[in-house]
Design a protein around this motif. Structure first.
Motif, PDB file in Angstrom:
ATOM      1  N   LEU A 215      31.100 -20.381  25.684  1.00  0.00           N
ATOM      2  CA  LEU A 215      31.107 -18.936  25.899  1.00  0.00           C
ATOM      3  C   LEU A 215      29.680 -18.425  25.757  1.00  0.00           C
ATOM      4  CD1 LEU A 215      34.236 -17.894  23.764  1.00  0.00           C
ATOM      5  CD2 LEU A 215      34.110 -18.236  26.251  1.00  0.00           C
ATOM      6  N   LEU A 216      29.313 -17.519  26.646  1.00  0.00           N
ATOM      7  CA  LEU A 216      27.968 -16.958  26.630  1.00  0.00           C
ATOM      8  C   LEU A 216      28.009 -15.521  26.099  1.00  0.00           C
ATOM      9  CD1 LEU A 216      26.796 -18.177  30.157  1.00  0.00           C
ATOM     10  CD2 LEU A 216      26.534 -19.339  27.963  1.00  0.00           C
ATOM     11  N   PRO A 217      26.996 -15.118  25.386  1.00  0.00           N
ATOM     12  CA  PRO A 217      26.982 -13.746  24.855  1.00  0.00           C
ATOM     13  C   PRO A 217      26.742 -12.719  25.965  1.00  0.00           C
ATOM     14  CG  PRO A 217      24.887 -14.815  24.417  1.00  0.00           C
ATOM     15  CD  PRO A 217      25.785 -15.875  24.994  1.00  0.00           C
ATOM     16  N   ALA A 218      27.058 -11.481  25.663  1.00  0.00           N
ATOM     17  CA  ALA A 218      26.771 -10.398  26.604  1.00  0.00           C
ATOM     18  C   ALA A 218      25.265 -10.326  26.839  1.00  0.00           C
ATOM     19  CB  ALA A 218      27.290  -9.083  26.037  1.00  0.00           C
ATOM     20  N   PHE A 220      23.483 -12.207  28.583  1.00  0.00           N
ATOM     21  CA  PHE A 220      22.844 -13.528  28.570  1.00  0.00           C
ATOM     22  C   PHE A 220      21.886 -13.655  29.751  1.00  0.00           C
ATOM     23  CE2 PHE A 220      22.688 -18.074  29.631  1.00  0.00           C
ATOM     24  CZ  PHE A 220      22.308 -18.600  28.411  1.00  0.00           C
ATOM     25  N   ASP A 221      20.796 -14.366  29.559  1.00  0.00           N
ATOM     26  CA  ASP A 221      19.800 -14.584  30.605  1.00  0.00           C
ATOM     27  C   ASP A 221      20.220 -15.774  31.482  1.00  0.00           C
ATOM     28  OD1 ASP A 221      17.620 -14.926  32.214  1.00  0.00           O
ATOM     29  OD2 ASP A 221      16.215 -15.401  30.594  1.00  0.00           O
ATOM     30  N   TYR A 222      20.815 -15.471  32.631  1.00  0.00           N
ATOM     31  CA  TYR A 222      21.337 -16.538  33.484  1.00  0.00           C
ATOM     32  C   TYR A 222      20.241 -17.325  34.196  1.00  0.00           C
ATOM     33  CZ  TYR A 222      26.201 -15.314  32.741  1.00  0.00           C
ATOM     34  OH  TYR A 222      27.434 -15.113  32.164  1.00  0.00           O
ATOM     35  N   LEU A 238      20.536 -18.944  20.986  1.00  0.00           N
ATOM     36  CA  LEU A 238      20.699 -17.992  22.089  1.00  0.00           C
ATOM     37  C   LEU A 238      22.086 -17.349  22.098  1.00  0.00           C
ATOM     38  CD1 LEU A 238      18.905 -20.075  24.856  1.00  0.00           C
ATOM     39  CD2 LEU A 238      18.132 -17.874  23.932  1.00  0.00           C
ATOM     40  N   GLY A 239      22.928 -17.733  21.138  1.00  0.00           N
ATOM     41  CA  GLY A 239      24.250 -17.113  21.032  1.00  0.00           C
ATOM     42  C   GLY A 239      25.360 -17.827  21.765  1.00  0.00           C
ATOM     43  N   ARG A 264      30.283 -14.731  36.633  1.00  0.00           N
ATOM     44  CA  ARG A 264      31.607 -14.223  36.270  1.00  0.00           C
ATOM     45  C   ARG A 264      32.607 -15.349  35.968  1.00  0.00           C
ATOM     46  NH1 ARG A 264      32.176  -8.822  37.152  1.00  0.00           N
ATOM     47  NH2 ARG A 264      30.627  -7.823  38.502  1.00  0.00           N
ATOM     48  N   GLY A 265      32.196 -16.582  36.209  1.00  0.00           N
ATOM     49  CA  GLY A 265      33.098 -17.710  36.004  1.00  0.00           C
ATOM     50  C   GLY A 265      32.825 -18.437  34.696  1.00  0.00           C
ATOM     51  N   PRO A 266      33.481 -19.584  34.480  1.00  0.00           N
ATOM     52  CA  PRO A 266      33.290 -20.353  33.244  1.00  0.00           C
ATOM     53  C   PRO A 266      31.897 -20.961  33.180  1.00  0.00           C
ATOM     54  CG  PRO A 266      34.611 -21.596  34.794  1.00  0.00           C
ATOM     55  CD  PRO A 266      34.437 -20.231  35.400  1.00  0.00           C
ATOM     56  N   ALA A 267      31.470 -21.260  31.962  1.00  0.00           N
ATOM     57  CA  ALA A 267      30.157 -21.864  31.744  1.00  0.00           C
ATOM     58  C   ALA A 267      30.328 -23.164  30.969  1.00  0.00           C
ATOM     59  CB  ALA A 267      29.257 -20.904  30.975  1.00  0.00           C
ATOM     60  N   PHE A 268      29.438 -24.099  31.214  1.00  0.00           N
ATOM     61  CA  PHE A 268      29.520 -25.411  30.574  1.00  0.00           C
ATOM     62  C   PHE A 268      28.129 -25.859  30.143  1.00  0.00           C
ATOM     63  CE2 PHE A 268      32.746 -24.959  33.814  1.00  0.00           C
ATOM     64  CZ  PHE A 268      33.902 -25.399  33.190  1.00  0.00           C
ATOM     65  N   LEU A 269      28.071 -26.545  29.008  1.00  0.00           N
ATOM     66  CA  LEU A 269      26.857 -27.255  28.635  1.00  0.00           C
ATOM     67  C   LEU A 269      27.052 -28.716  29.014  1.00  0.00           C
ATOM     68  CD1 LEU A 269      25.714 -25.831  25.169  1.00  0.00           C
ATOM     69  CD2 LEU A 269      24.717 -25.432  27.433  1.00  0.00           C
TER      70      LEU A 269
END
Length: 297
Positions: A215-218, A220-222, A238-239, A264-269
């Motif tokens: 999950l990325l914080p509000a 966030f620097d994309y 970075l949150g 707007r979609g899911p994020a992954f590391l």
């Protein structure tokens, strides 16, 4: 292109023989090769590049596939543990590749591999690549792994339980059942050991997973999702949290941020093993699907 196919086959036969394929195999197999217009159509619309991430993932990682994967994980526990001991690749990943490639061996493809590869080798778009694959397929026939008439696979020439391309077969397939042959169609031990061996050769690190959803914080620097690799500790700063909002583990590992459906979609590391999966199939969608399916299994 169909009208030029016979002349192209003559050229391919000469190239194969020059590359070391026996003249008997090259002549007999290519004499039976047919031009397949359907292969060209499929080459122009591969699913990794023509569907959304959500549609791709939902079609490939569903409850039925997860349930069957868990049953097969138990059913073939001894074999899979042997592969893991030898290659370092955990069993759930082996089952996940198997599930995504052929739905656990239920569908290998019905295309003649020599005909498919000859068709693509005669197409200008990727002629060099598929000429190499065709010559490799002829070498596989030469070594006695499988008769040419039984060499069926995908439209692009991928073969067997784990859908190896012919050049991958030659470099990485192994005899897992000790019968002296590398048979990825009829021997699950050969297929699973070959899959593990390939991933090991690509650099699989058995100490870590493929990556994880986060999950990325509000605000966030994309711009950070540009492929750069940062230590997990820095992502924490970075949150970034795991998918449940918990702090990321303080592990000495670097990861890259992947957002396959945009902000707007899911994020992954993605960890190093994510790149290893990409060495199998150069699609981020595919790599995430393998990791997600393995996690659920």
């Amino acid at each position: 292109m169909a009208n030029r196919f016979p002349q192209c086959i003559e050229r391919l036969e000469r190239q194969a023989i020059e590359a070391g394929v026996s003249s008997q195999t090259a002549g007999e197999v290519l004499a039976g090769a047919e031009y397949l217009e359907r292969v060209i159509e499929l080459d122009r619309r591969q699913p990794e590049f023509t569907t959304t991430f959500a549609d791709y993932l939902n079609r490939r990682v569903n409850s039925d596939r997860v349930s069957r994967g868990r049953k097969l994980l138990d059913q073939h526990e001894e074999l899979l543990e042997r592969v893991t001991r030898k290659t370092g690749v955990p069993a759930p990943y082996l089952v996940a590749f198997w599930g995504l490639e052929t739905n656990f061996g239920s569908y290998f493809g019905k295309m003649s591999v020599p005909s498919s590869l000859a068709t693509l080798a005669c197409d200008e778009r990727r002629s060099q690549f598929f000429t190499e694959q065709l010559i490799a397929a002829l070498r596989i026939v030469d070594e006695g792994a499988i008769p040419a008439e039984q060499m069926e696979g995908s439209w692009a020439g991928a073969m067997g339980h784990v859908q190896f391309m012919p050049t991958v077969f030659l470099r990485h397939a192994v005899d897992g059942d000790g019968d002296g042959k590398r048979d990825l169609w009829n021997s699950l031990p050969d297929a699973m050991m070959s899959a593990g061996h390939f991933l090991q050769d690509l650099g699989w690190n058995g100490d870590y997973r493929w990556g994880r959803e986060v999950l990325l914080p509000a605000e966030f620097d994309y711009s950070l999702a540009d492929g750069r690799k940062l230590p997990l500790e820095q992502w924490r700063t970075l949150g970034v949290t795991d998918a449940f909002g918990n702090k990321l583990a303080n592990e000495p590992i670097e990861a890259a941020l992947v957002v396959p459906a945009g902000h707007r979609g899911p994020a992954f590391l993605a960890y190093k093993n994510f790149n290893v999966i990409m060495g199998w199939n150069r699609s981020e969608f595919y790599a995430i699907a393998v990791g997600h399916l393995a996690d659920r299994i």
